[in-house]
Scaffold this motif. Structure first.
Motif, short mmCIF file in Angstrom:
data_model
loop_
_atom_site.label_atom_id
_atom_site.label_comp_id
_atom_site.label_asym_id
_atom_site.label_seq_id
_atom_site.Cartn_x
_atom_site.Cartn_y
_atom_site.Cartn_z
N UNK A 1 0.86 -1.17 0.00
CA UNK A 1 0.00 0.00 0.00
C UNK A 1 0.89 1.22 0.00
N UNK A 2 0.37 2.30 -0.47
CA UNK A 2 1.15 3.55 -0.43
C UNK A 2 0.50 4.45 0.60
N UNK A 3 1.20 4.71 1.69
CA UNK A 3 0.63 5.45 2.81
C UNK A 3 0.12 6.82 2.41
N UNK A 4 -0.93 7.25 3.09
CA UNK A 4 -1.45 8.58 2.86
C UNK A 4 -2.07 8.77 1.51
N UNK A 5 -2.71 7.73 0.98
CA UNK A 5 -3.34 7.88 -0.33
C UNK A 5 -4.44 8.95 -0.24
N UNK A 6 -4.64 9.63 -1.34
CA UNK A 6 -5.52 10.80 -1.37
C UNK A 6 -6.90 10.42 -1.89
N UNK A 7 -7.95 10.99 -1.28
CA UNK A 7 -9.30 10.76 -1.79
C UNK A 7 -9.48 11.58 -3.06
N UNK A 8 -9.95 10.92 -4.12
CA UNK A 8 -10.12 11.58 -5.41
C UNK A 8 -11.50 11.25 -5.97
N UNK A 9 -11.92 12.02 -6.97
CA UNK A 9 -13.10 11.71 -7.75
C UNK A 9 -12.70 10.77 -8.88
N UNK A 10 -13.61 9.89 -9.27
CA UNK A 10 -13.23 8.87 -10.26
C UNK A 10 -12.84 9.50 -11.60
N UNK A 11 -13.46 10.62 -11.94
CA UNK A 11 -13.15 11.24 -13.22
C UNK A 11 -11.83 11.99 -13.21
N UNK A 12 -11.22 12.14 -12.00
CA UNK A 12 -9.92 12.80 -11.90
C UNK A 12 -8.76 11.80 -12.02
N UNK A 13 -9.08 10.51 -12.08
CA UNK A 13 -8.02 9.49 -12.19
C UNK A 13 -7.43 9.53 -13.59
N UNK A 14 -6.15 9.85 -13.67
CA UNK A 14 -5.50 9.96 -14.97
C UNK A 14 -4.05 9.47 -14.94
N UNK A 15 -3.71 8.66 -13.92
CA UNK A 15 -2.38 8.07 -13.84
C UNK A 15 -2.49 6.60 -13.51
N UNK A 16 -1.53 5.82 -14.00
CA UNK A 16 -1.48 4.39 -13.76
C UNK A 16 -0.74 4.10 -12.45
N UNK A 17 -1.17 3.05 -11.76
CA UNK A 17 -0.51 2.56 -10.55
C UNK A 17 -0.39 3.63 -9.46
N UNK A 18 -1.48 4.36 -9.25
CA UNK A 18 -1.56 5.32 -8.15
C UNK A 18 -2.47 4.76 -7.07
N UNK A 19 -2.11 4.96 -5.81
CA UNK A 19 -2.92 4.49 -4.68
C UNK A 19 -3.84 5.62 -4.25
N UNK A 20 -5.16 5.36 -4.29
CA UNK A 20 -6.13 6.42 -4.02
C UNK A 20 -7.25 5.89 -3.12
N UNK A 21 -8.00 6.83 -2.55
CA UNK A 21 -9.21 6.52 -1.79
C UNK A 21 -10.41 7.03 -2.58
N UNK A 22 -11.53 6.31 -2.50
CA UNK A 22 -12.73 6.69 -3.22
C UNK A 22 -13.94 6.70 -2.29
N UNK A 23 -14.88 7.56 -2.60
CA UNK A 23 -16.17 7.60 -1.92
C UNK A 23 -17.21 7.43 -3.02
#
Length: 308
Positions: free
Chosen positions: A64-86
């Protein structure tokens, strides 16, 4: 702090709960690849991470990559990034492989995105229509299309919240004027986390593999003013052409040539006018819905549109 050092410390942090990894050693390995061999930093990062995983006897989804950031799904534009979703689970699909426990569509106010969860991750099943906070999911990209993968470290929390899912679909129309290379009967990589199309029996990620057959059409719609590249997946291709995957395989087997499938499809659909709707990824509209506006004189329609 240099970008190389930042990446080195981020890689070391991923392993902090599992094994000791020295950021200085990581930075040295990255520098060798980037400075001496001119490898792009993202590729160098993947290579170094894979090396540490192999040394530790670990799988990538154990990280896991610590401190992953909460993002909107349409803002995802990079490969292999650790994120949080709601997000809300919009739709579940039938998995194509026994190794996949769930696959479907997640959505928030910005739009929707595909998700995959694997059997080996041993996660609780998600329920269609339920809203969730998902922590530590990893992004994936293929041909400009982004998705997310749930892994062993993903946290799943049900939330009592009405999430309104935004519509990120585009509608385009025009005459289907070209079917591009890579259309018809294709083979995809069978590896669990890969759907790449094989070239001469090889996957760019996993090398020589025994592929799995699939159907698709990569086409070009021309409305007289602009051209739009579109991709019809297997279901959309079968709807468009009336040809099933099994029929396509039989046709190719009889001819001992897979190219006859795309040629046969082209005879049926090229020059016809279509209206399609779906999300845009990169330069392609991925077709979710399709309609034939009716009998159209394509040549007259294009001439009229270009004269406006």
């Amino acid at each position: 702090m240099s970008e190389l050092r930042q990446e080195a410390e981020a890689i070391a942090e991923q392993f902090s709960d599992h094994t000791d990894v020295d950021p200085d050693d990581v930075e040295e390995r990255l520098a060798t690849l980037v400075d001496e061999y001119r490898v792009p930093l993202d590729e160098a990062s993947r290579s170094v991470t894979n090396s540490y995983l192999e040394d530790a006897g670990m799988e990538r989804d154990e990280l896991g990559r610590g401190g992953s950031e909460e993002v909107l799904v349409n803002d995802i534009d990079e490969d292999e990034q650790w994120v949080d979703l709601r997000v809300k689970l919009v739709d579940l699909w039938e998995p194509r492989s026994d190794s996949i426990s769930q696959v479907g569509l997640l959505g928030d106010e910005s739009g929707t995105i595909k998700f995959v969860a694997f059997e080996t991750s041993d996660l609780p099943e998600l329920t269609e229509g339920q809203a969730y906070e998902l922590s530590n999911v990893v992004t994936d990209e293929y041909e400009g299309s982004y998705s997310v993968k749930l892994n062993r470290t993903t946290g799943i929390t049900e939330i009592d919240e009405a999430i309104e899912v935004g519509d990120d679909a585009d509608t385009v129309e025009g005459a289907l004027v070209d079917i591009q290379s890579g259309s018809g009967l294709i083979k995809r990589c069978p590896e669990d986390d890969c759907t790449r199309v094989l070239q001469n029996g090889r996957c760019s990620e996993h090398g020589q593999v025994e592929g799995e057959f699939d159907l698709r059409i990569k086409g070009v719609l021309d409305d007289g003013e602009t051209v739009t590249e579109v991709i019809f997946d297997r279901e959309a291709t079968e709807d468009l052409t009336g040809m099933t995957l099994e029929e396509a395989k039989d046709m190719a087997m009889d001819a001992l040539d897979t190219t006859v499938v795309a040629e046969e499809m082209g005879e049926d659909v090229l020059g016809r006018y279509y209206r399609v709707t779906g999300p845009t990824f990169g330069r392609y509209v991925l077709v979710d819905e399709m309609e034939d506006p009716g009998t159209v004189d394509v040549e007259s329609a294009l001439i009229e549109a270009r004269s406006i």
